[in-house]
Scaffold this active site. Structure first.
Site, PDB file in Angstrom:
ATOM      1  N   HIS A  27       0.860  -1.189   0.000  1.00 47.84           N
ATOM      2  CA  HIS A  27       0.000   0.000   0.000  1.00 47.84           C
ATOM      3  C   HIS A  27       0.898   1.241   0.000  1.00 47.84           C
ATOM      4  CE1 HIS A  27      -3.674  -2.299   1.833  1.00 47.84           C
ATOM      5  NE2 HIS A  27      -3.665  -2.362   0.525  1.00 47.84           N
TER       6      HIS A  27
ATOM      7  N   HIS B 127     -11.415  -9.655  -6.171  1.00 50.39           N
ATOM      8  CA  HIS B 127     -11.195  -8.322  -5.576  1.00 50.39           C
ATOM      9  C   HIS B 127     -10.481  -7.481  -6.627  1.00 50.39           C
ATOM     10  CE1 HIS B 127      -9.795  -5.315  -2.798  1.00 50.39           C
ATOM     11  NE2 HIS B 127      -8.699  -5.912  -2.399  1.00 50.39           N
TER      12      HIS B 127
ATOM     13  N   GLU C 107      -8.527  -4.736  -6.258  1.00 48.86           N
ATOM     14  CA  GLU C 107      -7.297  -3.998  -5.955  1.00 48.86           C
ATOM     15  C   GLU C 107      -6.181  -4.511  -6.868  1.00 48.86           C
ATOM     16  OE1 GLU C 107      -6.402  -3.758  -1.776  1.00 48.86           O
ATOM     17  OE2 GLU C 107      -5.160  -1.980  -2.080  1.00 48.86           O
TER      18      GLU C 107
ATOM     19  N   ASP D 205      -3.188  -5.378  -6.747  1.00 44.72           N
ATOM     20  CA  ASP D 205      -2.286  -6.506  -6.459  1.00 44.72           C
ATOM     21  C   ASP D 205      -2.914  -7.835  -6.898  1.00 44.72           C
ATOM     22  OD1 ASP D 205      -4.026  -5.789  -4.342  1.00 44.72           O
ATOM     23  OD2 ASP D 205      -2.930  -7.022  -2.917  1.00 44.72           O
TER      24      ASP D 205
ATOM     25  N   HIS E 106     -11.436  -6.534   2.407  1.00 44.46           N
ATOM     26  CA  HIS E 106     -11.439  -5.235   3.051  1.00 44.46           C
ATOM     27  C   HIS E 106     -11.917  -4.099   2.153  1.00 44.46           C
ATOM     28  CE1 HIS E 106      -7.476  -3.625   1.302  1.00 44.46           C
ATOM     29  NE2 HIS E 106      -7.697  -4.775   0.705  1.00 44.46           N
TER      30      HIS E 106
ATOM     31  N   ASP F  35      -8.057 -11.645   0.208  1.00 32.43           N
ATOM     32  CA  ASP F  35      -7.238 -11.014   1.251  1.00 32.43           C
ATOM     33  C   ASP F  35      -7.472 -11.618   2.642  1.00 32.43           C
ATOM     34  OD1 ASP F  35      -5.803  -9.243  -0.304  1.00 32.43           O
ATOM     35  OD2 ASP F  35      -7.270  -7.643  -0.135  1.00 32.43           O
TER      36      ASP F  35
ATOM     37  N   TYR G 129      -1.004  -8.447   9.886  1.00 35.72           N
ATOM     38  CA  TYR G 129      -1.889  -8.264   8.732  1.00 35.72           C
ATOM     39  C   TYR G 129      -3.303  -7.953   9.222  1.00 35.72           C
ATOM     40  CZ  TYR G 129      -3.946  -9.811   4.196  1.00 35.72           C
ATOM     41  OH  TYR G 129      -4.626  -9.926   3.004  1.00 35.72           O
TER      42      TYR G 129
ATOM     43  N   HIS H  75      -2.566 -13.770  -0.307  1.00 39.34           N
ATOM     44  CA  HIS H  75      -1.229 -13.367   0.140  1.00 39.34           C
ATOM     45  C   HIS H  75      -0.706 -14.401   1.135  1.00 39.34           C
ATOM     46  CE1 HIS H  75      -1.538  -9.362  -1.596  1.00 39.34           C
ATOM     47  NE2 HIS H  75      -2.678  -9.171  -0.975  1.00 39.34           N
TER      48      HIS H  75
HETATM   49 FE1  FEO Z   1      -6.873  -5.711  -1.028  1.00 39.86          FE
HETATM   50 FE2  FEO Z   1      -4.415  -7.878  -1.528  1.00 39.86          FE
HETATM   51  O1  FEO Z   1      -5.534  -6.486  -1.991  1.00 39.86           O
END
Ligand code: FEO
Length: 460
Positions: A23, A79, A81, A83, A147, A166, A194, A227
């Site tokens: 981030h 998701h 985002e 990544d 999230h 996530d 995390y 992750h």
């Molecule tokens: Fe919310 Fe791993 O991206």
């Protein structure tokens, strides 16, 4: 290179050994991370998520070595985002008509980031499913605000794999992929960091979602987050931890955080630590100069604490920017059920302690009145304030005794879902006060997660 997850499911993600922050520079990642993508090759071929934008070309090249891209029947974007969606631009250049299954909000986030490219989105919601052949299907579960508003998880029947995105992840590079192969100390340190730094603001949502997922009656043989390490040995262990962490989590710890200009505030910090150790010898005490410490690691320590003391000297009618900036981050994390005290030195106007108290209250802490506000350097009269401050912060000996008694009561675990009834916490949402022994629960009390009766619990 693919790595086998189970039967016809492979990992095709990217292990980021060198990632130092996430981030932007908001979150430190001292043990690297990974972006986990998965390839399912049943009668249908399905790609679950992709990897971060900088690795998109390597990702597509690697994927081409593993599968004819034209054989991919559809992509699941759990998701939006970047990544996880960041390789879509490169991939969709090659297979532009391939359907992308995602939530309605993920269409917004993906198109918001990459533009409207005419991709073939299939919007799904909780309970929707797709048959992938060989008697298996994918079931989608929206994970709104876990999230992002667009987040979801995907469950694969037959192999009983939850692709949780996530949720349940860690920023931790593990070459072998599996949680049971990883260094356990680092694994759990990264898992709680995390949670504290990313998911904690959404603990209330998570608590409800865990109950909803338990109500679906699914069995998870593997929990495969996007992750870090993948959970296969007792995969519910991380779900049980989340169930603990999302309920105003605290350990018997007090964390003292400060910054100092000429060492006066530092002296108060260390004296408070010494007094906590004296009054409550079993309590873990940790002290951090926030200007010299990792802000995320200190936030994790606060998450684990039942109380904090925060100090800053007064500077230009306010507090040091190191403390102010960190408190802004702590406010965003929305920790619950923690006490806080303020302290600091001043030379002239002396507003620092008041500012700290206001900001701690604004961040959701129960701020105690006792404080240490020291003109110039702390002296005997200032140090004499500390025992009362600590007593208020950690509790009187009588309160400690009650806590000891609570600690003597046994915890019980729900057999079907793994929820643990802790007498020290009780079940306040359902009218059970802290300090209620399991034996004293009403006969009609039910597991707050999955709803089974007391007879389904066993002593931990
Ligand atoms: Fe919310 Fe791993 O991206």
């Amino acid at each position: 290179m693919r790595k086998l997850i189970k039967n016809n499911v492979s990992w095709v993600g990217y292990i980021d050994w060198e990632l130092e922050s996430f981030h932007g520079d908001e979150l430190s990642t001292y043990n690297g991370s990974s972006q986990n993508a998965y390839l399912i090759e049943e009668e249908k071929t399905v790609l679950i998520d992709t990897v971060w934008t900088p690795h998109r070309f390597d990702f597509v090249e690697n994927l081409k070595q593993e599968v004819d891209l034209n054989k991919i029947d559809f992509i699941v974007a759990n998701h939006g985002e970047c990544d996880h969606s960041g390789s879509l631009t490169a991939l969709m250049e090659l297979i532009p008509d391939t359907p992308i299954y995602c939530t309605a909000n993920a269409v917004k986030s993906i198109e918001g980031q990459y533009g409207k490219r005419g991709w073939n989105f299939h919007v799904v919601k909780t309970g929707d499913s797709v048959d992938i052949g060989n008697g298996k299907k994918l079931i989608f579960v929206e994970m709104r605000m876990l999230h992002w508003p667009d987040s979801m998880a995907t469950f694969m029947t037959g192999d009983n794999i939850l692709f949780s995105n996530d949720a349940f992840g860690q920023h931790f590079a593990v070459g072998e992929l599996w949680a049971d192969k990883a260094d356990q100390c680092t694994l759990w340190k990264e898992a709680i960091k995390y949670y504290a730094n990313i998911l904690s603001p959404f603990s209330g949502v998570l608590s409800k979602k865990l109950k909803e997922i338990a109500g679906l009656g699914l069995t998870f043989e593997i929990i495969a987050p996007s992750h870090g390490a993948i959970w296969r040995e007792d995969p519910m262990q991380i779900v049980r931890k989340y169930a603990e962490w999302c309920e105003a989590y605290q350990e018997d710890q007090v964390t003292i955080v400060y910054d100092t200009m000429w060492e006066g505030t530092a002296k108060i910090a260390h004296q408070i630590a010494a007094e906590v150790a004296k009054q409550s010898p079993k309590t873990v005490v940790k002290v951090f100069n926030i200007a010299k410490s990792d802000k995320n690691d200190v936030a994790t320590e606060v998450f684990k604490s039942r109380a904090v003391a925060v100090g800053s000297p007064t500077v230009v009618n306010s507090i040091l920017s190191s403390v102010a900036g960190w408190l802004e981050m702590i406010k965003q994390l929305k920790f619950k059920g923690k006490k806080a005290a303020a302290f600091g030195c001043y030379g002239w106007s002396g507003e620092g302690v008041k500012v700290l108290q206001e900001r701690l209250a604004d961040a959701g802490f129960e701020v105690i009145e006792e404080n240490v506000r020291s003109l110039w350097n702390p002296e005997e009269a200032d140090f004499a304030q500390i025992p009362a401050l600590v007593r208020s912060l950690v509790g009187t000996p009588e309160e400690e005794e009650v806590k000891e008694e609570n600690n003597g009561m046994k915890k019980y675990e729900c057999d079907p879902c793994g929820y643990v009834y802790d007498p020290a916490v009780g079940d306040p949402d359902n009218g059970i006060a802290p300090g209620t022994a399991f034996e004293d629960l009403p006969d009609d009390w039910c597991c707050p997660v999955c709803g089974v009766g007391k007879d389904m619990f066993k002593e931990v």
